[in-house]
Write a protein that holds these residues in place. Sequence first.
Motif, short mmCIF file in Angstrom:
data_model
loop_
_atom_site.label_atom_id
_atom_site.label_comp_id
_atom_site.label_asym_id
_atom_site.label_seq_id
_atom_site.Cartn_x
_atom_site.Cartn_y
_atom_site.Cartn_z
N THR A 142 0.53 -10.46 0.14
CA THR A 142 -0.84 -9.98 -0.02
C THR A 142 -1.51 -9.83 1.34
N GLU A 162 -0.16 -6.78 3.05
CA GLU A 162 -0.73 -5.58 2.43
C GLU A 162 -2.19 -5.41 2.85
N ARG A 170 -2.19 -4.07 6.31
CA ARG A 170 -1.80 -2.67 6.31
C ARG A 170 -2.97 -1.78 5.86
#
Length: 113
Positions: free
Chosen positions: A65, A68, A71
């Motif tokens: 998580t 992500e 990102r």
Amino acid sequence: WEKIQQVDLLQQNVSELQLENVALKSKVAVEKEWSDRDTLVASLQDEVASQKQLVQQEIHARELTQKELERVTQKLVDKSSQDLSEINQLNDQVEQLRVMTAQCARLKGEARQ
């Protein structure tokens, strides 16, 4: 007299057997208690192992998580930077149009004179 001695001997043997029986029952009870404790300890160890595995899975999920999130955040930063660059270009074009419009108005004014 011999029979009395035999009876006494038998009674003594019975008493000794009864004591041994009590001792064996006590030993069996202790062994059962230890067996129950061993079973409980094994069960608790299994539960601890299971909880550790769940914690590791949760840590892994959080790491994914977090990656992500990093990102997506970087993508948003890049997009915002790109949008800001486009806005600056548009502002520059607007300013150029103002200058051109002002020049056109001035030229029209001069042409009328």
